[in-house]
Design a protein around this motif. Structure first.
Motif, PDB file in Angstrom:
ATOM      1  N   GLU A 125       0.812  -1.215   0.000  1.00 43.01           N
ATOM      2  CA  GLU A 125       0.000   0.000   0.000  1.00 43.01           C
ATOM      3  C   GLU A 125       0.848   1.269   0.000  1.00 43.01           C
ATOM      4  O   GLU A 125       0.396   2.314  -0.481  1.00 43.01           O
ATOM      5  N   THR A 126       2.065   1.194   0.525  1.00 46.38           N
ATOM      6  CA  THR A 126       2.932   2.376   0.571  1.00 46.38           C
ATOM      7  C   THR A 126       4.178   2.184  -0.301  1.00 46.38           C
ATOM      8  O   THR A 126       5.219   2.789  -0.048  1.00 46.38           O
ATOM      9  N   GLY A 127       4.087   1.308  -1.283  1.00 44.27           N
ATOM     10  CA  GLY A 127       5.156   1.183  -2.264  1.00 44.27           C
ATOM     11  C   GLY A 127       6.122   0.049  -2.057  1.00 44.27           C
ATOM     12  O   GLY A 127       7.085  -0.098  -2.811  1.00 44.27           O
ATOM     13  N   GLY A 128       5.910  -0.765  -1.035  1.00 39.79           N
ATOM     14  CA  GLY A 128       6.778  -1.921  -0.826  1.00 39.79           C
ATOM     15  C   GLY A 128       7.508  -1.875   0.490  1.00 39.79           C
ATOM     16  O   GLY A 128       7.149  -1.122   1.405  1.00 39.79           O
ATOM     17  N   GLY A 129       8.553  -2.691   0.596  1.00 44.41           N
ATOM     18  CA  GLY A 129       9.307  -2.775   1.844  1.00 44.41           C
ATOM     19  C   GLY A 129      10.302  -3.905   1.795  1.00 44.41           C
ATOM     20  O   GLY A 129      10.708  -4.343   0.718  1.00 44.41           O
ATOM     21  N   ALA A 130      10.675  -4.383   2.965  1.00 43.02           N
ATOM     22  CA  ALA A 130      11.699  -5.423   3.040  1.00 43.02           C
ATOM     23  C   ALA A 130      11.347  -6.419   4.134  1.00 43.02           C
ATOM     24  O   ALA A 130      10.801  -6.057   5.181  1.00 43.02           O
ATOM     25  N   VAL A 131      11.694  -7.670   3.873  1.00 40.92           N
ATOM     26  CA  VAL A 131      11.523  -8.760   4.837  1.00 40.92           C
ATOM     27  C   VAL A 131      12.868  -9.418   5.048  1.00 40.92           C
ATOM     28  O   VAL A 131      13.619  -9.638   4.087  1.00 40.92           O
ATOM     29  N   VAL A 132      13.185  -9.716   6.299  1.00 41.12           N
ATOM     30  CA  VAL A 132      14.372 -10.513   6.604  1.00 41.12           C
ATOM     31  C   VAL A 132      13.937 -11.701   7.449  1.00 41.12           C
ATOM     32  O   VAL A 132      13.342 -11.527   8.522  1.00 41.12           O
ATOM     33  N   ASN A 133      14.206 -12.884   6.961  1.00 40.12           N
ATOM     34  CA  ASN A 133      13.957 -14.115   7.699  1.00 40.12           C
ATOM     35  C   ASN A 133      15.251 -14.555   8.383  1.00 40.12           C
ATOM     36  O   ASN A 133      16.304 -14.589   7.744  1.00 40.12           O
ATOM     37  N   VAL A 134      15.170 -14.879   9.648  1.00 39.14           N
ATOM     38  CA  VAL A 134      16.346 -15.348  10.371  1.00 39.14           C
ATOM     39  C   VAL A 134      16.363 -16.875  10.321  1.00 39.14           C
ATOM     40  O   VAL A 134      15.568 -17.539  10.972  1.00 39.14           O
ATOM     41  N   THR A 135      17.266 -17.407   9.510  1.00 42.98           N
ATOM     42  CA  THR A 135      17.409 -18.859   9.395  1.00 42.98           C
ATOM     43  C   THR A 135      18.474 -19.298  10.392  1.00 42.98           C
ATOM     44  O   THR A 135      18.432 -18.931  11.546  1.00 42.98           O
ATOM     45  N   SER A 136      19.419 -20.097   9.978  1.00 50.18           N
ATOM     46  CA  SER A 136      20.480 -20.559  10.874  1.00 50.18           C
ATOM     47  C   SER A 136      21.546 -21.252  10.052  1.00 50.18           C
ATOM     48  O   SER A 136      21.271 -21.802   8.979  1.00 50.18           O
ATOM     49  N   ILE A 137      22.742 -21.262  10.584  1.00 53.09           N
ATOM     50  CA  ILE A 137      23.796 -22.059   9.966  1.00 53.09           C
ATOM     51  C   ILE A 137      23.419 -23.533   9.971  1.00 53.09           C
ATOM     52  O   ILE A 137      23.874 -24.320   9.139  1.00 53.09           O
ATOM     53  N   SER A 138      22.523 -23.913  10.897  1.00 51.65           N
ATOM     54  CA  SER A 138      22.055 -25.305  10.959  1.00 51.65           C
ATOM     55  C   SER A 138      21.194 -25.669   9.754  1.00 51.65           C
ATOM     56  O   SER A 138      20.944 -26.852   9.510  1.00 51.65           O
ATOM     57  N   GLY A 139      20.724 -24.668   9.019  1.00 52.87           N
ATOM     58  CA  GLY A 139      20.004 -24.926   7.783  1.00 52.87           C
ATOM     59  C   GLY A 139      20.923 -25.092   6.592  1.00 52.87           C
ATOM     60  O   GLY A 139      20.480 -25.495   5.512  1.00 52.87           O
ATOM     61  N   LEU A 140      22.210 -24.793   6.780  1.00 53.85           N
ATOM     62  CA  LEU A 140      23.201 -24.926   5.708  1.00 53.85           C
ATOM     63  C   LEU A 140      24.140 -26.096   5.940  1.00 53.85           C
ATOM     64  O   LEU A 140      24.678 -26.663   4.989  1.00 53.85           O
ATOM     65  N   ARG A 141      24.344 -26.440   7.218  1.00 50.45           N
ATOM     66  CA  ARG A 141      25.225 -27.553   7.568  1.00 50.45           C
ATOM     67  C   ARG A 141      24.492 -28.460   8.546  1.00 50.45           C
ATOM     68  O   ARG A 141      23.972 -28.002   9.556  1.00 50.45           O
ATOM     69  N   ALA A 142      24.467 -29.755   8.246  1.00 46.76           N
ATOM     70  CA  ALA A 142      23.802 -30.693   9.146  1.00 46.76           C
ATOM     71  C   ALA A 142      24.661 -30.933  10.383  1.00 46.76           C
ATOM     72  O   ALA A 142      25.886 -30.852  10.345  1.00 46.76           O
ATOM     73  N   SER A 143      23.990 -31.195  11.511  1.00 45.12           N
ATOM     74  CA  SER A 143      24.698 -31.539  12.736  1.00 45.12           C
ATOM     75  C   SER A 143      23.795 -32.417  13.585  1.00 45.12           C
ATOM     76  O   SER A 143      22.600 -32.565  13.296  1.00 45.12           O
ATOM     77  N   THR A 144      24.340 -33.004  14.596  1.00 47.73           N
ATOM     78  CA  THR A 144      23.574 -33.906  15.433  1.00 47.73           C
ATOM     79  C   THR A 144      22.553 -33.138  16.281  1.00 47.73           C
ATOM     80  O   THR A 144      22.727 -31.947  16.555  1.00 47.73           O
TER      81      THR A 144
END
Length: 257
Positions: A125-144
């Protein structure tokens, strides 16, 4: 920038609170959303600037729609959304219950889906914006012990790209940060000295990150300084994701040269 408005989820403590403070320092108005009402109330009471406390479970679609709508109605606009709220179960895969798996997925993956779905039309409605999702290094590298947590964060990284592609036409950029080990209250409580030593050995910068360092990157991705960046997952991890084996040995060898 003083008219800008950000919603930060999981903002009662840790990275979420540091991010809210970073926005406030730049004159933004900030809605802090958290499931822990007592902590949220104390936090907002201690902050300066224009703030709004939103008590909400991000896994509940009705609560999310109401909270995001309240923020937009209170401030008159919505320019940034930071999906920081998360939960974890640290158990072996064979001991993780279906209920535990479902809750982690609901908060860490469905939550950002619901909040963006609620916030995007208001941003447009006001021209857009930005979103930041906080993921994790655990989503890039598997671990126990992280089958649910790591899988949810890996899925969130892909959701970030889907959101970025679909919402670009509305002027909305969507990116993610993937924190490595960060010196949060949770890390201090659950990381033994042995675990901390292991992380130091595996991180090229040889230390944990700070909540304020994550907040700086999140703010950058919400600001006009990153106006041509979307669909990206940025690891803020001291080089952890980039490194291989043998780092302690090589580090010691370099000292002996």
């Amino acid at each position: 920038m003083t008219d800008r408005v950000a919603v930060v989820t999981g903002a009662g403590r840790g990275i979420g609170l540091a991010t809210a403070k970073r926005f406030l320092a730049e004159g933004w108005r900030v809605a802090l959303l958290d499931i822990d009402l007592d902590t949220l109330t104390r936090t907002v009471g201690d902050l300066g600037g224009e703030t709004l406390a939103l008590h909400c479970d991000v896994a509940d679609a009705a609560e999310v729609r109401a909270a995001i709508g309240r923020a937009a109605a209170h401030f008159g606009r919505l320019d940034a959304l930071v999906n920081n709220a998360g939960t974890a179960v640290f158990k072996p895969m064979l001991e993780t219950t279906p209920e535990e798996w479902a809750r982690v997925m609901a908060v860490n993956l469905t939550g950002p889906f619901l909040t963006v779905q609620a916030a995007a039309p208001l941003m447009a409605e006001t021209g857009g914006g930005a979103v930041v999702n906080v993921t994790s290094i655990s989503g890039l590298r598997a671990s126990t012990l992280r089958v649910a947590y790591g899988t949810s964060k890996a899925a969130l990284a892909h959701l970030t790209k889907q959101q970025a592609v679909e919402l670009a036409g509305l002027g909305i950029r969507v990116n993610a940060v993937a924190p490595g080990p960060v010196d949060t209250a949770m890390a201090k409580a659950v990381h033994t000295p042995e675990i901390r030593a292991d992380y130091h050995d595996a991180i090229p910068l040889n230390r944990y990150g700070l909540e304020s360092e994550l907040a700086e990157v999140i703010y950058f991705l919400c600001s006009e300084a990153s106006s041509y960046i979307t669909g990206q997952v940025l690891a803020v991890d001291g080089g952890f994701e980039a490194s291989g084996i043998g780092l302690p040995t090589l580090r010691n060898a370099r000292r002996n040269l």
